[in-house]
Design a protein around this motif. Structure first.
Motif, PDB file in Angstrom:
ATOM      1  N   ASN A 103      55.252  57.646   8.096  1.00  0.00           N
ATOM      2  CA  ASN A 103      56.475  58.164   7.486  1.00  0.00           C
ATOM      3  C   ASN A 103      57.713  57.645   8.218  1.00  0.00           C
ATOM      4  O   ASN A 103      58.597  58.414   8.608  1.00  0.00           O
ATOM      5  N   THR A 104      57.720  56.337   8.429  1.00  0.00           N
ATOM      6  CA  THR A 104      58.863  55.688   9.082  1.00  0.00           C
ATOM      7  C   THR A 104      59.537  54.760   8.089  1.00  0.00           C
ATOM      8  O   THR A 104      59.069  54.597   6.958  1.00  0.00           O
ATOM      9  N   ASN A 105      60.610  54.138   8.516  1.00  0.00           N
ATOM     10  CA  ASN A 105      61.342  53.200   7.666  1.00  0.00           C
ATOM     11  C   ASN A 105      61.614  51.915   8.440  1.00  0.00           C
ATOM     12  O   ASN A 105      62.741  51.433   8.489  1.00  0.00           O
ATOM     13  N   LEU A 106      60.576  51.382   9.054  1.00  0.00           N
ATOM     14  CA  LEU A 106      60.735  50.169   9.848  1.00  0.00           C
ATOM     15  C   LEU A 106      60.929  48.953   8.944  1.00  0.00           C
ATOM     16  O   LEU A 106      60.489  48.932   7.806  1.00  0.00           O
ATOM     17  N   LYS A 107      61.564  47.959   9.503  1.00  0.00           N
ATOM     18  CA  LYS A 107      61.788  46.691   8.797  1.00  0.00           C
ATOM     19  C   LYS A 107      61.208  45.568   9.648  1.00  0.00           C
ATOM     20  O   LYS A 107      60.805  45.781  10.783  1.00  0.00           O
ATOM     21  N   LEU A 108      61.175  44.386   9.101  1.00  0.00           N
ATOM     22  CA  LEU A 108      60.613  43.226   9.791  1.00  0.00           C
ATOM     23  C   LEU A 108      61.250  43.013  11.161  1.00  0.00           C
ATOM     24  O   LEU A 108      60.563  42.705  12.131  1.00  0.00           O
ATOM     25  N   VAL A 109      62.541  43.227  11.268  1.00  0.00           N
ATOM     26  CA  VAL A 109      63.241  43.024  12.546  1.00  0.00           C
ATOM     27  C   VAL A 109      62.811  44.024  13.616  1.00  0.00           C
ATOM     28  O   VAL A 109      63.099  43.828  14.797  1.00  0.00           O
ATOM     29  N   ASP A 110      62.093  45.070  13.209  1.00  0.00           N
ATOM     30  CA  ASP A 110      61.642  46.075  14.167  1.00  0.00           C
ATOM     31  C   ASP A 110      60.323  45.698  14.849  1.00  0.00           C
ATOM     32  O   ASP A 110      59.832  46.437  15.686  1.00  0.00           O
ATOM     33  N   ILE A 111      59.762  44.549  14.480  1.00  0.00           N
ATOM     34  CA  ILE A 111      58.577  44.061  15.184  1.00  0.00           C
ATOM     35  C   ILE A 111      59.069  43.375  16.457  1.00  0.00           C
ATOM     36  O   ILE A 111      59.750  42.351  16.397  1.00  0.00           O
ATOM     37  N   THR A 112      58.728  43.948  17.596  1.00  0.00           N
ATOM     38  CA  THR A 112      59.291  43.471  18.866  1.00  0.00           C
ATOM     39  C   THR A 112      58.767  42.102  19.277  1.00  0.00           C
ATOM     40  O   THR A 112      59.460  41.365  19.962  1.00  0.00           O
ATOM     41  N   ASN A 113      57.561  41.754  18.882  1.00  0.00           N
ATOM     42  CA  ASN A 113      57.005  40.465  19.284  1.00  0.00           C
ATOM     43  C   ASN A 113      56.751  39.562  18.076  1.00  0.00           C
ATOM     44  O   ASN A 113      55.765  38.825  18.025  1.00  0.00           O
ATOM     45  N   LEU A 114      57.657  39.618  17.120  1.00  0.00           N
ATOM     46  CA  LEU A 114      57.526  38.828  15.898  1.00  0.00           C
ATOM     47  C   LEU A 114      57.437  37.335  16.203  1.00  0.00           C
ATOM     48  O   LEU A 114      56.648  36.615  15.589  1.00  0.00           O
ATOM     49  N   GLU A 115      58.211  36.872  17.154  1.00  0.00           N
ATOM     50  CA  GLU A 115      58.193  35.448  17.504  1.00  0.00           C
ATOM     51  C   GLU A 115      56.816  35.028  18.019  1.00  0.00           C
ATOM     52  O   GLU A 115      56.278  33.993  17.610  1.00  0.00           O
ATOM     53  N   SER A 116      56.229  35.835  18.873  1.00  0.00           N
ATOM     54  CA  SER A 116      54.886  35.541  19.382  1.00  0.00           C
ATOM     55  C   SER A 116      53.863  35.569  18.262  1.00  0.00           C
ATOM     56  O   SER A 116      53.002  34.694  18.169  1.00  0.00           O
ATOM     57  N   ALA A 117      53.950  36.572  17.400  1.00  0.00           N
ATOM     58  CA  ALA A 117      53.004  36.684  16.291  1.00  0.00           C
ATOM     59  C   ALA A 117      53.135  35.493  15.352  1.00  0.00           C
ATOM     60  O   ALA A 117      52.139  34.985  14.836  1.00  0.00           O
ATOM     61  N   GLN A 118      54.352  35.011  15.154  1.00  0.00           N
ATOM     62  CA  GLN A 118      54.554  33.821  14.313  1.00  0.00           C
ATOM     63  C   GLN A 118      53.904  32.604  14.973  1.00  0.00           C
ATOM     64  O   GLN A 118      53.331  31.761  14.293  1.00  0.00           O
ATOM     65  N   GLU A 119      53.964  32.531  16.296  1.00  0.00           N
ATOM     66  CA  GLU A 119      53.297  31.441  17.013  1.00  0.00           C
ATOM     67  C   GLU A 119      51.794  31.500  16.801  1.00  0.00           C
ATOM     68  O   GLU A 119      51.139  30.464  16.672  1.00  0.00           O
ATOM     69  N   TRP A 120      51.212  32.707  16.740  1.00  0.00           N
ATOM     70  CA  TRP A 120      49.773  32.840  16.495  1.00  0.00           C
ATOM     71  C   TRP A 120      49.421  32.339  15.094  1.00  0.00           C
ATOM     72  O   TRP A 120      48.389  31.712  14.906  1.00  0.00           O
ATOM     73  N   ILE A 121      50.294  32.607  14.136  1.00  0.00           N
ATOM     74  CA  ILE A 121      50.074  32.094  12.778  1.00  0.00           C
ATOM     75  C   ILE A 121      50.196  30.576  12.777  1.00  0.00           C
ATOM     76  O   ILE A 121      49.398  29.878  12.152  1.00  0.00           O
ATOM     77  N   ASP A 122      51.194  30.047  13.501  1.00  0.00           N
ATOM     78  CA  ASP A 122      51.367  28.597  13.570  1.00  0.00           C
ATOM     79  C   ASP A 122      50.139  27.918  14.170  1.00  0.00           C
ATOM     80  O   ASP A 122      49.706  26.865  13.696  1.00  0.00           O
ATOM     81  N   GLU A 123      49.557  28.536  15.212  1.00  0.00           N
ATOM     82  CA  GLU A 123      48.322  28.006  15.816  1.00  0.00           C
ATOM     83  C   GLU A 123      47.201  27.993  14.783  1.00  0.00           C
ATOM     84  O   GLU A 123      46.435  27.032  14.694  1.00  0.00           O
ATOM     85  N   PHE A 124      47.098  29.072  14.027  1.00  0.00           N
ATOM     86  CA  PHE A 124      46.082  29.183  12.987  1.00  0.00           C
ATOM     87  C   PHE A 124      46.257  28.074  11.951  1.00  0.00           C
ATOM     88  O   PHE A 124      45.302  27.389  11.584  1.00  0.00           O
TER      89      PHE A 124
END
Length: 100
Positions: A72-93
Motif C-alpha cells: 500500500n505504497t506509492n513508489l515510483k521508478l526513481v525510488d529504487i535506490t540501486n536502479l543503476e546497478s540493477a540496469q547493469e545486471w540487465i546489461d550483463e544479461f
C-alpha cells in the motif's frame, strides 16, 4: 523477495541474488526458444529476442507495481535506490545474447 522496502516505505532496493535468479529463468526460456528455432532451421537474432523479452517484461515497473500493491505504497521508478546497478545486471544479461 526480489526487492526490499526500507523501514519508512519510501525507497526500494533490488536484491541482486534474487534479481539475477529471475534473469536466469528468463534466459532459460530464451534458450529454449532459440533451441526450437535452431531445430526447425529458422533464423533468429538472439540479441534482439533477449532485448524484446526484457522490454516486454517491464521488469522494474512490475517490481514497483507489486510492492505498491502489497505494501500500500506509492513508489515510483526513481525510488529504487540501486536502479543503476540493477540496469547493469540487465546489461550483463543482454550482453550474453549479443555473443550468440
Amino acid at each position: 523477495m526480489i526487492a526490499t522496502l526500507n523501514k519508512s516505505k519510501t525507497a526500494l532496493s533490488i536484491n541482486k541474488q534474487d534479481f539475477k535468479a529471475a534473469l536466469t529463468k528468463i534466459g532459460a526460456a530464451i534458450d529454449k526458444q532459440i533451441a526450437a528455432l535452431k531445430k526447425n532451421k529458422q533464423s533468429y537474432d538472439a540479441s534482439e529476442m533477449a532485448r524484446e523479452v526484457i522490454v516486454e517484461a517491464n521488469i522494474f515497473e512490475t517490481i514497483i507495481e507489486g510492492v505498491n500493491e502489497a505494501e500500500n505504497t506509492n513508489l515510483k521508478l526513481v525510488d529504487i535506490t540501486n536502479l543503476e546497478s540493477a540496469q547493469e545486471w540487465i546489461d550483463e544479461f543482454l550482453e550474453k545474447y549479443s555473443e550468440k
